[in-house]
Design a protein around this motif. Sequence first.
Motif, PDB file in Angstrom:
ATOM      1  N   MET A 282       0.868  -1.179   0.000  1.00 40.60           N
ATOM      2  CA  MET A 282       0.000   0.000   0.000  1.00 40.60           C
ATOM      3  C   MET A 282       0.905   1.229   0.000  1.00 40.60           C
ATOM      4  O   MET A 282       1.599   1.498   0.973  1.00 40.60           O
ATOM      5  CB  MET A 282      -0.927   0.034   1.215  1.00 40.60           C
ATOM      6  CG  MET A 282      -1.944   1.174   1.157  1.00 40.60           C
ATOM      7  SD  MET A 282      -3.031   1.243   2.609  1.00 40.60           S
ATOM      8  CE  MET A 282      -1.929   2.025   3.808  1.00 40.60           C
ATOM      9  N   ALA A 283       0.919   1.932  -1.112  1.00 40.49           N
ATOM     10  CA  ALA A 283       1.793   3.095  -1.258  1.00 40.49           C
ATOM     11  C   ALA A 283       1.101   4.350  -0.737  1.00 40.49           C
ATOM     12  O   ALA A 283      -0.081   4.337  -0.371  1.00 40.49           O
ATOM     13  CB  ALA A 283       2.189   3.258  -2.727  1.00 40.49           C
ATOM     14  N   SER A 284       1.842   5.439  -0.713  1.00 42.94           N
ATOM     15  CA  SER A 284       1.268   6.703  -0.253  1.00 42.94           C
ATOM     16  C   SER A 284       1.849   7.871  -1.040  1.00 42.94           C
ATOM     17  O   SER A 284       3.011   7.848  -1.441  1.00 42.94           O
ATOM     18  CB  SER A 284       1.539   6.910   1.243  1.00 42.94           C
ATOM     19  OG  SER A 284       2.932   7.013   1.482  1.00 42.94           O
ATOM     20  N   ARG A 285       1.018   8.852  -1.250  1.00 42.42           N
ATOM     21  CA  ARG A 285       1.495  10.125  -1.780  1.00 42.42           C
ATOM     22  C   ARG A 285       1.888  11.017  -0.617  1.00 42.42           C
ATOM     23  O   ARG A 285       1.087  11.254   0.290  1.00 42.42           O
ATOM     24  CB  ARG A 285       0.401  10.824  -2.601  1.00 42.42           C
ATOM     25  CG  ARG A 285       0.786  12.263  -2.965  1.00 42.42           C
ATOM     26  CD  ARG A 285      -0.328  13.025  -3.647  1.00 42.42           C
ATOM     27  NE  ARG A 285      -0.064  14.460  -3.572  1.00 42.42           N
ATOM     28  CZ  ARG A 285      -0.929  15.394  -3.954  1.00 42.42           C
ATOM     29  NH1 ARG A 285      -2.108  15.049  -4.438  1.00 42.42           N
ATOM     30  NH2 ARG A 285      -0.626  16.684  -3.837  1.00 42.42           N
ATOM     31  N   LEU A 286       3.111  11.505  -0.640  1.00 44.83           N
ATOM     32  CA  LEU A 286       3.572  12.473   0.354  1.00 44.83           C
ATOM     33  C   LEU A 286       3.140  13.854  -0.143  1.00 44.83           C
ATOM     34  O   LEU A 286       3.602  14.320  -1.185  1.00 44.83           O
ATOM     35  CB  LEU A 286       5.093  12.390   0.508  1.00 44.83           C
ATOM     36  CG  LEU A 286       5.722  12.906   1.789  1.00 44.83           C
ATOM     37  CD1 LEU A 286       7.211  12.531   1.831  1.00 44.83           C
ATOM     38  CD2 LEU A 286       5.567  14.391   1.973  1.00 44.83           C
TER      39      LEU A 286
END
Length: 457
Positions: free
Chosen positions: A156-160
């Motif tokens: 599960m990736a994330s946008r910073l």
Amino acid sequence: MYRITIEQTSYAFPDLKALMAKATPIRSGDQLAGIAAKSMEEHVAAQMCLADVPLRRFLEEPLIDYDKDEVTRLIIDSHDAQAFQPISSLTVGEFRNWILNDHTTTAMLSAAAPGITPEMAAAVSKIMRNQDLVLAAQKCHVETAFRDTIGLKGCMASRLQPNSPTDDLKGIAASIIDGLMYGCGDAVIGINPASDSLPLLIEMEKMLDGIISGYDIPTQSCVLSHITTGIEMINRGAPLDLLFQSIAGTEKANAGFGINLKLLDEGYEAVKSLHRGTLGDNCMYFETGQGSALSSDANFGVDEQTCEARCYAVARRYHPLLVNTVVGFIGPEYLYDGKQITRAGLEDHFCGKLMGVPMGCDICYTNHAEADQDDMDNLLLLLGVAGVNYVMGIPGADDIMLGYQSTSFHDIIATRKMLGKKPAPEFEKWLEDMKLFNRDGRILQASPTHALMKLVS
């Protein structure tokens, strides 16, 4: 005309557009537009009637006129008849059963995706419970790559999202340090600028490029400006990774954003020509949201969830790295409360994945909606279980530039721990190499002299 009789009560729906609207779980936007079911009885009748509609009907009866809307033309003209063939004999109800059947594999869903129109995806979602939407989306995997790989099973990736209300570069850098130390930023480090000053936006792109290249971070950057600005930055030699644009599901709504397919084609070719990806060439980033077509009087009587699904046909044309629904951003006029926001987020994620689009979600609300952070926690967990490609990481979950509430760096790491999820593998290795995380995914205590601290010097 679509008709159904239930216990001696007859219900009639003049066309497929009306049937779809009445079958949609209640939300404030459709009520505002005057197209929602007038009662739960009518809603259930519409769902039952919709379940018996053959999937082929959506190719024969476009909800928005083919001759008047380029998105409709895109949907019809790009339909893959060969991919559609295995499901072509099914009704909407049978399609639901096929998707949820244990014998229907991820590979089968991926193969069918080019043959699934937005209206088919929206229709089947309307007769699903929330549990169905989670279970079905969990079976859909859409992988993309630029400098790292997004959408792998178990990740599960994330946008910073380090926004600043004054576009202060040191403040942005401080937020980037904070996010990286919590393992966020593998989807993208993406800034929503407060200004539209081209020199400043180019300076932001250069700063992000300097951070990513200087610390050899396997991620990508994006300054979320209008596509015409992005094209001009490319023309001026800016180190642009991903080209961004908000998109809608009708030609008229896209015109309200100042775009059309021809302009998107131009931007896509421009950013592809840079060849900045190392693992892949997925180089577009799109954002969507239920209610955008209605808010610009460009929905043509189509319910807001189906209009949203039509966005994914536009996105699919450009093989994007990232697409996300900014689910509660437009406000309570379109999604009134936490329950409606939750349902919309699950619908959007499922419909996008079913169509082969790499879906993420900005799990968010505005302060005048009947929602709170507990609602966002619940939706974040549900989407994590559903296999969402990425979500947002914002300092304190409070975007002080855009003025809305989302999910924090802490929320990302907590959800990964609870669900056994990992960052993108290339990014995970970087976190270990930088001594920010250990091999078990636990945060290490970074000292004040850590190399990243130089970013704010």
